[in-house]
Scaffold this active site. Structure first.
Site, PDB file in Angstrom:
ATOM      1  N   GLY A   7       0.847  -1.207   0.000  1.00  0.00           N
ATOM      2  CA  GLY A   7       0.000   0.000   0.000  1.00  0.00           C
ATOM      3  C   GLY A   7       0.869   1.237   0.000  1.00  0.00           C
ATOM      4  CG  LEU A  11       2.039   5.821   6.921  1.00  0.00           C
ATOM      5  CD1 LEU A  11       2.736   6.976   7.642  1.00  0.00           C
ATOM      6  CD2 LEU A  11       1.029   5.159   7.859  1.00  0.00           C
ATOM      7  CE  LYS A  73      -6.367   6.713   3.171  1.00  0.00           C
ATOM      8  NZ  LYS A  73      -6.466   7.335   1.868  1.00  0.00           N
ATOM      9  CE  LYS A 178      -2.661   8.037  14.744  1.00  0.00           C
ATOM     10  NZ  LYS A 178      -2.843   7.519  13.455  1.00  0.00           N
ATOM     11  CG  ASN A 182      -6.770   8.671  13.447  1.00  0.00           C
ATOM     12  OD1 ASN A 182      -6.209   7.660  13.812  1.00  0.00           O
ATOM     13  ND2 ASN A 182      -6.103   9.645  12.845  1.00  0.00           N
ATOM     14  CB  SER A 248      -5.051  10.103   6.027  1.00  0.00           C
ATOM     15  OG  SER A 248      -5.741   9.749   7.195  1.00  0.00           O
TER      16      SER A 248
HETATM   17  N1  NDP Z   1      -1.077   9.835   5.273  1.00  0.00           N
HETATM   18  C1  NDP Z   1      -0.803  10.029   6.558  1.00  0.00           C
HETATM   19  O1  NDP Z   1      -0.198  11.048   6.946  1.00  0.00           O
HETATM   20  C2  NDP Z   1      -1.209   9.006   7.583  1.00  0.00           C
HETATM   21  C3  NDP Z   1      -1.950   7.884   7.227  1.00  0.00           C
HETATM   22  N2  NDP Z   1      -2.284   6.961   8.210  1.00  0.00           N
HETATM   23  C4  NDP Z   1      -3.054   5.758   7.866  1.00  0.00           C
HETATM   24  O2  NDP Z   1      -2.269   4.940   7.003  1.00  0.00           O
HETATM   25  C5  NDP Z   1      -3.099   4.237   6.063  1.00  0.00           C
HETATM   26  C6  NDP Z   1      -2.684   4.641   4.656  1.00  0.00           C
HETATM   27  O3  NDP Z   1      -2.963   6.036   4.486  1.00  0.00           O
HETATM   28  P1  NDP Z   1      -2.407   6.854   3.245  1.00  0.00           P
HETATM   29  O4  NDP Z   1      -1.002   6.497   3.010  1.00  0.00           O
HETATM   30  O5  NDP Z   1      -2.756   8.266   3.479  1.00  0.00           O
HETATM   31  O6  NDP Z   1      -3.311   6.240   2.067  1.00  0.00           O
HETATM   32  P2  NDP Z   1      -3.034   6.237   0.496  1.00  0.00           P
HETATM   33  O7  NDP Z   1      -4.359   6.065  -0.170  1.00  0.00           O
HETATM   34  O8  NDP Z   1      -2.195   7.404   0.132  1.00  0.00           O
HETATM   35  O9  NDP Z   1      -2.141   4.928   0.284  1.00  0.00           O
HETATM   36  C7  NDP Z   1      -2.623   3.633   0.131  1.00  0.00           C
HETATM   37  C8  NDP Z   1      -2.171   3.154  -1.227  1.00  0.00           C
HETATM   38  O10 NDP Z   1      -2.357   1.752  -1.331  1.00  0.00           O
HETATM   39  C9  NDP Z   1      -2.787   1.474  -2.664  1.00  0.00           C
HETATM   40  N3  NDP Z   1      -3.411   0.145  -2.702  1.00  0.00           N
HETATM   41  C10 NDP Z   1      -4.551  -0.286  -2.116  1.00  0.00           C
HETATM   42  N4  NDP Z   1      -4.765  -1.589  -2.370  1.00  0.00           N
HETATM   43  C11 NDP Z   1      -3.719  -1.989  -3.142  1.00  0.00           C
HETATM   44  C12 NDP Z   1      -3.380  -3.235  -3.759  1.00  0.00           C
HETATM   45  N5  NDP Z   1      -4.148  -4.327  -3.616  1.00  0.00           N
HETATM   46  N6  NDP Z   1      -2.250  -3.299  -4.505  1.00  0.00           N
HETATM   47  C13 NDP Z   1      -1.464  -2.204  -4.668  1.00  0.00           C
HETATM   48  N7  NDP Z   1      -1.731  -0.994  -4.101  1.00  0.00           N
HETATM   49  C14 NDP Z   1      -2.856  -0.897  -3.355  1.00  0.00           C
HETATM   50  C15 NDP Z   1      -3.762   2.603  -2.944  1.00  0.00           C
HETATM   51  O11 NDP Z   1      -4.052   2.739  -4.311  1.00  0.00           O
HETATM   52  P3  NDP Z   1      -5.552   3.210  -4.780  1.00  0.00           P
HETATM   53  O12 NDP Z   1      -5.915   4.404  -3.957  1.00  0.00           O
HETATM   54  O13 NDP Z   1      -5.363   3.480  -6.225  1.00  0.00           O
HETATM   55  O14 NDP Z   1      -6.432   2.050  -4.487  1.00  0.00           O
HETATM   56  C16 NDP Z   1      -2.962   3.784  -2.391  1.00  0.00           C
HETATM   57  O15 NDP Z   1      -2.055   4.256  -3.351  1.00  0.00           O
HETATM   58  C17 NDP Z   1      -4.539   4.658   6.397  1.00  0.00           C
HETATM   59  O16 NDP Z   1      -5.115   3.734   7.277  1.00  0.00           O
HETATM   60  C18 NDP Z   1      -4.339   6.020   7.083  1.00  0.00           C
HETATM   61  O17 NDP Z   1      -5.420   6.352   7.915  1.00  0.00           O
HETATM   62  C19 NDP Z   1      -1.867   7.108   9.505  1.00  0.00           C
HETATM   63  C20 NDP Z   1      -1.120   8.198   9.881  1.00  0.00           C
HETATM   64  C21 NDP Z   1      -0.780   9.251   8.971  1.00  0.00           C
HETATM   65  C1  KPL Z   2      -2.198  11.677  13.202  1.00  0.00           C
HETATM   66  C2  KPL Z   2      -3.013  12.135  12.003  1.00  0.00           C
HETATM   67  C3  KPL Z   2      -4.222  12.905  12.469  1.00  0.00           C
HETATM   68  C4  KPL Z   2      -2.063  13.018  11.281  1.00  0.00           C
HETATM   69  O1  KPL Z   2      -2.664  13.808  10.325  1.00  0.00           O
HETATM   70  C5  KPL Z   2      -3.457  10.940  11.218  1.00  0.00           C
HETATM   71  O2  KPL Z   2      -3.368   9.837  11.696  1.00  0.00           O
HETATM   72  C6  KPL Z   2      -4.116  11.042   9.898  1.00  0.00           C
HETATM   73  O3  KPL Z   2      -4.006  12.053   9.214  1.00  0.00           O
HETATM   74  O4  KPL Z   2      -4.781  10.051   9.522  1.00  0.00           O
END
Ligand code: NDP
Ligand code: KPL
Length: 302
Positions: A7, A11, A73, A178, A182, A248
């Site tokens: 993913g 993050l 996600k 957490k 959130n 996010s």
């Molecule tokens: N971004 C942040 O600052 C933070 C995020 N988080 C948590 O981390 C998790 C990820 O968040 P975030 O990084 O923002 O999400 P993103 O949507 O940016 O990243 C997830 C990625 O995984 C890809 N994906 C999903 N399924 C597959 C698959 N089967 N094969 C290949 N790629 C796949 C998605 O593609 P597509 O969208 O095209 O399906 C997407 O590009 C969430 O639970 C979020 O709440 C926690 C703290 C901070």
């Molecule tokens: C900690 C926080 C609130 C940082 O933005 C987060 O987990 C998110 O964006 O999903």
């Protein structure tokens, strides 16, 4: 260590990119980001300034590694689990938001699943480029609590790569804490279209704190010891530490994508109903974000 980051969006690219400076990392994600990483590498800017060249693929099936770090996600966890089940790993670690991800992974995987949380802020600005908008912490451990030598080893692996990480014995409480943060910050920033730092102002901050306090009430009904005051002050601390972040959920709304409202406020609402607890702020936030999703993301289904 050989690590697959399943993913690699915001993050996952940040953590995978940082881990790639010390370990053999494969990012599993989507084009055009993966194509850009394969051709020109991954740039990490903001809090960090690094260029790394991890392996990258769009096909997450049949891979082999010591560790799978899951950063899809929450609505994609089931699909990710099915792909991960076709590969060979020693352990999987979820660092996703929401509750229920570890259970979903465990149902499909025949190796151990650890729970984790991340408070780093990450944003995939453009293919091949991730911006770290806030240095945070990764906390991990056994998903039902207790010590785990595997979690200790993974925390050391992360630390060696410059990620602030620690293994803890009370993951169920950490996950609910957490979740409370959130439940407040994510929908309030997404609905009012502001960075986390704007919640330093009243009244949005009070809405976020109240959603967190409602969550703590549900956590206690689930047998998790989480005080109202702990989550109130945690919301304030995270708002300060991640002031520059687009949460996010706000990032999802900006891009017209499905959000994690179901796995965050929706899950709290469902569990609250099971315990006969009223959670009006979570119900309101889930209702408003749900309405936005139905109107803007083809009924929430991409
Ligand atoms: N971004 C942040 O600052 C933070 C995020 N988080 C948590 O981390 C998790 C990820 O968040 P975030 O990084 O923002 O999400 P993103 O949507 O940016 O990243 C997830 C990625 O995984 C890809 N994906 C999903 N399924 C597959 C698959 N089967 N094969 C290949 N790629 C796949 C998605 O593609 P597509 O969208 O095209 O399906 C997407 O590009 C969430 O639970 C979020 O709440 C926690 C703290 C901070
Ligand atoms: C900690 C926080 C609130 C940082 O933005 C987060 O987990 C998110 O964006 O999903």
């Amino acid at each position: 260590m050989e690590i697959v980051v399943f993913g690699a969006g915001s993050l996952g690219s940040l953590l995978g990119g940082l881990l790639g400076s010390e370990h053999q990392v494969t990012l599993v994600g989507r084009d055009p980001h993966i194509a850009a990483v394969r051709s020109g590498g991954l740039s990490i800017t903001g809090t960090f300034d690094q260029k790394v060249r991890p392996d990258a693929t769009t096909d997450g099936t049949g891979l082999t590694a010591d560790l799978a770090v899951v950063t899809v996600k929450s609505f994609d966890t089931e699909d990710a689990a099915r792909s991960l089940a076709t590969g060979e790993y020693d352990v999987a670690l979820s660092v996703q938001n929401g509750i229920g991800n570890e259970e979903t992974l465990s149902e499909h995987l025949d190796y151990p699943v650890l729970a984790g949380t991340a408070t780093y802020g990450a944003r995939l600005d453009e293919p091949g480029h991730v911006d770290c908008t806030g240095k945070g912490k990764v906390t991990l451990g056994a998903r039902n609590g207790g010590t785990s030598s595997t979690a200790d080893d993974i925390a050391a692996t992360f630390t060696a790569a410059g990620i602030d990480a620690s293994a803890v014995p009370d993951m169920p409480r950490r996950l609910w804490e957490k979740l409370a943060v959130n439940a407040g910050i994510n929908p309030v920033t997404a609905l009012s279209r502001v960075r986390n730092g704007a919640l330093g102002e009243e009244p949005p901050s009070e809405i976020a704190r109240t959603a967190a306090v409602e969550t703590a009430r549900v956590a206690r009904a689930e047998g998790v010891d989480l005080a109202d005051e702990t989550v109130r002050s945690r919301v304030d601390t995270v708002v300060d530490a991640t002031a520059r972040n687009h949460s996010s959920m706000y990032q999802d709304v900006l891009s017209g994508r499905r959000t994690e409202i179901e796995a965050i406020n929706g899950a709290i609402l469902e569990r609250a109903e099971g315990h006969g607890i009223d959670v009006p702020v979570n119900r309101t936030l889930a209702g408003l974000l749900g309405a936005w999703e139905r109107e803007n993301t083809n009924n929430g289904i991409r």
